[in-house]
Design a protein around this motif. Sequence first.
Motif, mmCIF file in Angstrom:
data_model
loop_
_atom_site.group_PDB
_atom_site.id
_atom_site.type_symbol
_atom_site.label_atom_id
_atom_site.label_comp_id
_atom_site.label_asym_id
_atom_site.label_seq_id
_atom_site.Cartn_x
_atom_site.Cartn_y
_atom_site.Cartn_z
ATOM 1 N N LEU A 91 -5.569 -30.061 29.732
ATOM 2 C CA LEU A 91 -4.517 -30.706 30.012
ATOM 3 C C LEU A 91 -4.532 -31.710 31.117
ATOM 4 C CD1 LEU A 91 -1.647 -27.705 30.327
ATOM 5 C CD2 LEU A 91 -1.782 -29.793 28.772
ATOM 6 N N GLY A 92 -5.510 -31.545 31.960
ATOM 7 C CA GLY A 92 -5.760 -32.655 33.175
ATOM 8 C C GLY A 92 -6.201 -33.620 32.636
ATOM 9 N N CYS A 93 -7.199 -33.661 31.585
ATOM 10 C CA CYS A 93 -7.774 -34.959 30.840
ATOM 11 C C CYS A 93 -6.659 -35.540 30.227
ATOM 12 C CB CYS A 93 -8.745 -34.510 30.080
ATOM 13 S SG CYS A 93 -10.275 -33.834 30.881
ATOM 14 N N ALA B 283 0.669 -43.503 17.949
ATOM 15 C CA ALA B 283 0.938 -44.979 18.396
ATOM 16 C C ALA B 283 0.920 -45.345 19.873
ATOM 17 C CB ALA B 283 2.390 -45.276 17.836
ATOM 18 N N GLU B 284 1.122 -44.410 20.810
ATOM 19 C CA GLU B 284 1.241 -44.777 22.093
ATOM 20 C C GLU B 284 -0.097 -44.544 22.872
ATOM 21 O OE1 GLU B 284 5.885 -44.106 23.193
ATOM 22 O OE2 GLU B 284 4.368 -42.656 24.001
ATOM 23 N N GLN B 285 -0.747 -43.377 22.281
ATOM 24 C CA GLN B 285 -2.169 -42.962 22.933
ATOM 25 C C GLN B 285 -3.286 -43.035 21.989
ATOM 26 O OE1 GLN B 285 -1.604 -39.095 25.037
ATOM 27 N NE2 GLN B 285 0.666 -39.309 24.669
ATOM 28 N N PHE C 247 -5.808 -36.243 19.568
ATOM 29 C CA PHE C 247 -6.837 -35.238 19.805
ATOM 30 C C PHE C 247 -6.466 -34.081 20.888
ATOM 31 C CE2 PHE C 247 -10.129 -33.337 22.698
ATOM 32 C CZ PHE C 247 -10.858 -32.765 21.782
ATOM 33 N N PHE C 248 -6.010 -34.598 21.914
ATOM 34 C CA PHE C 248 -5.446 -33.748 22.922
ATOM 35 C C PHE C 248 -4.187 -33.030 22.563
ATOM 36 C CE2 PHE C 248 -7.520 -36.841 26.193
ATOM 37 C CZ PHE C 248 -8.249 -35.997 26.485
ATOM 38 N N LEU C 249 -3.208 -33.466 22.030
ATOM 39 C CA LEU C 249 -2.381 -32.951 21.242
ATOM 40 C C LEU C 249 -2.508 -31.773 20.463
ATOM 41 C CD1 LEU C 249 0.972 -32.569 20.697
ATOM 42 C CD2 LEU C 249 0.766 -34.441 19.152
ATOM 43 N N VAL C 250 -3.424 -32.227 19.350
ATOM 44 C CA VAL C 250 -3.720 -31.024 18.402
ATOM 45 C C VAL C 250 -4.710 -30.167 19.219
ATOM 46 C CG1 VAL C 250 -5.330 -30.722 16.508
ATOM 47 C CG2 VAL C 250 -3.909 -32.716 16.605
ATOM 48 N N ALA C 251 -5.470 -30.167 20.116
ATOM 49 C CA ALA C 251 -6.378 -29.358 20.915
ATOM 50 C C ALA C 251 -5.066 -28.309 21.713
ATOM 51 C CB ALA C 251 -7.008 -29.867 22.029
ATOM 52 N N TYR C 252 -4.249 -29.233 22.327
ATOM 53 C CA TYR C 252 -3.159 -28.264 22.975
ATOM 54 C C TYR C 252 -2.485 -27.207 22.103
ATOM 55 C CZ TYR C 252 0.829 -26.791 25.968
ATOM 56 O OH TYR C 252 1.749 -26.203 26.651
ATOM 57 N N LEU C 253 -1.861 -27.761 20.886
ATOM 58 C CA LEU C 253 -1.137 -26.750 20.149
ATOM 59 C C LEU C 253 -2.061 -25.817 19.472
ATOM 60 C CD1 LEU C 253 0.791 -29.799 17.989
ATOM 61 C CD2 LEU C 253 1.562 -28.145 19.938
ATOM 62 N N ALA C 254 -3.408 -26.257 19.242
ATOM 63 C CA ALA C 254 -4.352 -24.957 18.995
ATOM 64 C C ALA C 254 -4.343 -23.862 19.906
ATOM 65 C CB ALA C 254 -5.719 -25.485 18.633
#
Length: 446
Positions: A95-97, A340-342, A348-355
């Motif tokens: 999350l920090g990254c 689109a924004e990131q 990658f960060f979104l998918v990792a957080y949802l995992a």
Amino acid sequence: MVITYSQIYPGPIWTALLVLLFLYTILRGRPEWALGMFFAMSGWGRNLWVGPMLYLYALLATAYAAAFVDLQVRLRRGEQVRFFPQHDRSILVLLGCWWFWMLLLIQLFMPDNGPALRRNLVLIIIAGIPALFLFGQDPRRVRGFALAYIGSAIAGGWIALTAYGIPITALLTDPSLGSYGLSNLGIPNYHAIAWTFGCALIMVMALYLQARSLFSLAGYMLLAVLCVHFLMLSLSRQSMAASIICLMLFAIWALFSRTTPKLRVLTLLVGVIGMVVILYQVSPSLVVRQNESGLLESFDLVGERSQYWLYGWAVFVEAPLTGSGMSTTYTHNLALGTLAEQGLVGGFFLVAYLAFVLRQGQAILYGHGDPQRAPWQVAFFLIVLFFLIHSMASGTATNGRHLYWAGLLLWCQSVLVQPAPVPVLPVPTRLIARPASFVAAHQAAE
């Protein structure tokens, strides 16, 4: 109290009451009360001023002062204070990254709405997270957070009515408020307050399942009905759909759980669904707009949002690594909006957080752990799911505060079910057993 289109200026009496409430929260050492109010009031759509100070700063100061008092009391008692669960601590680094990447994009690309994005991310999402861990592993204190959140959400609905001179009793005489001509509760960003009511409704169900008296059951039922009423008055249909889906999933889990009273589940479902049906019968315009033929068209996301989705995909294809650099793209879709924004990094960060969130859901799936934690595990998991559903039409990684605090509270409440070790079994060395006489002779010779 003076309420404008975007500001709330309480008078001397209300300001004094708020200051006394904040002081009491600090003296009791209850950061969960302040954070519950903080996250709920962030969705009001209006800024509350406590004297010369904005409510966000006042509540953050209250939360951390109360956390300091609570920490000192617990240390004097000789308690061992653990801020983070023992498992999956790498989520803090992830999350920090991710937050650093979003802030870096804002700094490098300087989008027009950069100050608002930075404010949402730093002040509303990140600033309150550290204090969350001081109480997140205690189900009793999580209950205090939920009550503060729900109460603040209902207060936001009352303030929305008061701004237009509508008494709250008008909800009984004119449930749709049609005679007052009020639309979207008169709030510019009505989706934000609808998200608050949706989260509150899910937590009300967790409280309802754990109530110990008829008085508590009646009170929670009233809160659930009010959340549903305000949610429908907001006219945020994606939030309505997400709330109903999550409520049904909560009910299915409760009906199959061994520790939840089944009659309570049915009574709450009857109350909530009955309220929805009554409001729809009284005023179908709360759900179906004038240019729509019926419910199917009202909830047709593809026909209404597909052009925005295609635009978001085109922006991502043009710059796959960084996307538009957090520039507003209005994709109306979390996945496409993040890409689109990131760019791929944000995706990658979104998918990792949802995992990570799915991994915490193992405790729900296997039904292990403390029964007191179980309803809260389900509630916080469903709040994340609630965000994912409504973000198919509205919601981003920088304005969906409940995506983060709910996921981290789920982490604090979840007892992960690790796979059992493989038992050691004897390995056969012969296909045909030797005669007993041969074994006896062999043992005698030894």
